[in-house]
Design a protein around this motif. Sequence first.
Motif, PDB file in Angstrom:
ATOM      1  N   ALA A  42       3.611   1.983  -3.325  1.00 44.24           N
ATOM      2  CA  ALA A  42       4.658   2.346  -4.266  1.00 44.24           C
ATOM      3  C   ALA A  42       5.869   2.634  -4.155  1.00 44.24           C
ATOM      4  O   ALA A  42       7.123   2.597  -4.348  1.00 44.24           O
TER       5      ALA A  42
ATOM      6  N   ARG B 181      -1.631   3.144  -2.413  1.00 39.14           N
ATOM      7  CA  ARG B 181      -1.643   2.516  -3.744  1.00 39.14           C
ATOM      8  C   ARG B 181      -0.249   3.129  -3.945  1.00 39.14           C
ATOM      9  O   ARG B 181       0.718   3.169  -4.029  1.00 39.14           O
ATOM     10  N   ARG B 182       0.182   4.953  -3.827  1.00 44.00           N
ATOM     11  CA  ARG B 182       0.829   5.371  -3.758  1.00 44.00           C
ATOM     12  C   ARG B 182       1.475   5.167  -2.631  1.00 44.00           C
ATOM     13  O   ARG B 182       3.223   5.408  -3.299  1.00 44.00           O
ATOM     14  N   LYS B 183       1.981   5.388  -1.714  1.00 47.93           N
ATOM     15  CA  LYS B 183       2.487   4.914  -0.503  1.00 47.93           C
ATOM     16  C   LYS B 183       3.101   3.991  -0.670  1.00 47.93           C
ATOM     17  O   LYS B 183       4.237   3.514  -0.522  1.00 47.93           O
TER      18      LYS B 183
ATOM     19  N   THR C 238      -5.929   5.732  -3.454  1.00 52.24           N
ATOM     20  CA  THR C 238      -5.694   6.733  -4.159  1.00 52.24           C
ATOM     21  C   THR C 238      -3.984   6.536  -3.397  1.00 52.24           C
ATOM     22  O   THR C 238      -3.122   5.785  -4.078  1.00 52.24           O
ATOM     23  N   HIS C 239      -4.107   7.223  -1.896  1.00 49.30           N
ATOM     24  CA  HIS C 239      -2.526   7.415  -1.700  1.00 49.30           C
ATOM     25  C   HIS C 239      -2.106   6.450  -1.171  1.00 49.30           C
ATOM     26  O   HIS C 239      -1.343   5.970  -0.608  1.00 49.30           O
TER      27      HIS C 239
END
Length: 378
Positions: free
Chosen positions: A231, A227-229, A224-225
């Motif tokens: 983005a 993927r956020r990075k 999850t993190h």
Amino acid sequence: MTDLSELDRGAAPGAADPVKVLLHRHRELCERAVDPLEIAAGLEAHGITDRTAARFRHRDVFSLAEELYARVPRGADTAADASAAPAREGDRRRSVAVLLLPLLPGTLCAAALIALARTHGQNRLYAAAAGVVAVALALRAALRRGPLALPDAVASRSATGSWICWLLVYAVLGDGLLRTAVAGGPDGLPDGTAGGDWPVALAPLLALTLAVAPATWTAGLFLTHARRKLAASRGLEDFAASVRPVLLGAVALFLGALAALVALCAPFLDAGPVSPAVLALGVLLFVARLLTVHGFTRAPRVILMLTAVAQVLAPATVFAARLPGCAALSAPVEALTAASGPSAVPVLTCGAGALTLLVHASRTLARASAHLRPEQAR
């Protein structure tokens, strides 16, 4: 792999629309992508860097991916919106399964150990066999869903199951066998107890099966993190620099959870304090699984194989030293055992393997292409 020289020709100053050339070559990737991030990761997987993107008149791969994503027509958006509610309901059900299913292996292992403690003779053998089968099935079910599940394309290339079994067997029987072998035994087979002629250590097995839950949840946090990075990043180097601390933090979080579980299990099984060997084995298996899930199967397979072979060779050299003229074979293992105990063998082998894979993971999992969905990687 994309021929970058052809791409350079397509992006030459004389080309009317250099991005159109790239879109034609990667149309399937662009059509399947659910957002520009997947296109950026796919482009990196095909060897396109920020420097290459500059030749297409973009500052980085992410900006280029955004234009490619915008150029692809998406006529199925309406149908996707209509099915969004049922999909969300299915996602919630899968999330509950992913949250609770990893607890099953540890629960069944604890139940099996309780059954072993309350049975004797042949009934204990039956209880042990039933416990092994139940835990194996639970592990298979827990690892077929969630962030630690292997995609079909990866599962066919991952052949680490037998080496993992060897490592788990050594965690239960290896230290006791090595200690007894150095002392001149064993004189019989293990009887399932820690005080027999061939001592059995059950605390590592219980701790590792209980650790399936934190391993799954920690892997989910990492994905999850990451993927956020992905983005938030505006360049491949920027993403790599931001995701490495996330990876190290995930490994540290899992290590702390495993240490707590080992400390919790040890008193109930009359075992010693937190064992570095169990921690090293747990981190080795966790990092190997993370790499395998992301499609990097070769390094985990090789490292797990070498670790298992090294552990098997340790007691094997002690037994081989009993042959005439072969006494020198056991000298290194006996010296190591005398200095630090039999657990020094798994600490060194698993620790070296875990460190090697962690260094490898800090390079490979820091790539945007590592976080591409399997069907998007083609």
